[in-house]
Enzyme design. Structure first.
Site: not given
Length: 185
Positions: A46-47, A57, A60, A86-91, A149, A152, A160
C-alpha cells in the site's frame, strides 16, 4: 460501531498526525525534490500505491518523476533523488534499492515510522510519520486501524502536502497542473 463512526475515528486519527511531523524534515524533502534532476519513488504494498500517486502529482507539476520498477523508468544518477515510503524502513527490496542509490551517489529520502531503520541509516533525508507498524508492535502510537493503515493514509496526505508546498515554491496552481493531466480518455 457503525461504518460512519469508524470513518469519524479514522479522520480524528489522521487529524492528530500532523502534530507529529517535523516541519524542518518536510522542508528538507521539498528542497531535495526541487533541487533534483530526476525524482524516483518507491514503496512496497500500500505504501507503493501512495508513492505512485505522489509521482503522478509531481509529473503534473512538470517535474521529472518516476516509479522504480516501471518499464519506462530511466537510470538513476548522482543528481537524482530516491524517495522511499516505508513504515518499517526494513523491507528487503527497498533496502537493496537504497544501497544501490547510495553507491551511485544519489540523494536518498525516507518517509517512515522508524528513522533509525536500515534505510534510515542510509538516507540523507528522513521524515518521521506517526503510525503503527504492520505487526502493531508497541511504538507508543495507538490506532484503531489494522496493520499499517494509519501510516499509509498519513503517507498519502503528507505527500499531497509536499505537492502543495512544491507548487507554492514553483508558483504553480491547479489550472497549470491540469494542463499536464491525461487527456486521451
Amino acid at each position: 460501531m457503525q461504518t460512519t463512526q469508524y470513518l469519524g475515528e479514522i479522520l480524528q486519527e489522521l487529524n492528530r498526525t500532523a502534530d507529529f511531523i517535523a516541519d524542518e524534515e518536510a522542508e528538507k524533502l521539498v528542497n531535495g525534490i526541487l533541487q533534483a534532476k530526476k525524482i524516483f519513488v518507491a514503496g512496497a504494498g500500500r505504501s507503493g500505491f501512495m508513492s505512485k500517486s505522489f509521482a503522478m502529482r509531481m509529473m503534473h507539476m512538470g517535474l521529472d518523476a518516476y516509479v522504480v520498477g516501471e518499464t519506462i523508468t530511466p537510470n538513476l544518477e548522482q543528481d537524482d533523488i530516491l524517495i522511499i515510503g516505508s513504515g518499517s524502513g526494513e523491507t528487503r527490496s527497498l533496502v537493496s534499492m537504497a544501497e544501490k542509490a547510495k553507491s551511485l551517489g544519489a540523494t536518498i529520502a525516507l518517509v517512515t515510522i522508524f528513522p533509525a531503520s536500515t534505510i534510515g541509516k542510509l538516507a540523507d533525508i528522513t521524515v518521521k510519520l506517526p503510525g503503527s507498524p504492520k505487526d502493531q508492535a508497541d511504538n507508543g502510537y495507538k490506532t484503531i486501524q489494522p496493520m499499517g493503515s494509519l501510516f499509509e493514509q498519513t503517507l498519502l496526505l503528507f505527500y499531497d502536502a509536499v505537492i502543495l508546498r512544491c507548487m507554492e515554491k514553483k508558483g504553480l496552481d491547479s489550472n497549470t497542473m491540469f494542463k499536464r493531466h491525461a487527456n486521451l480518455e
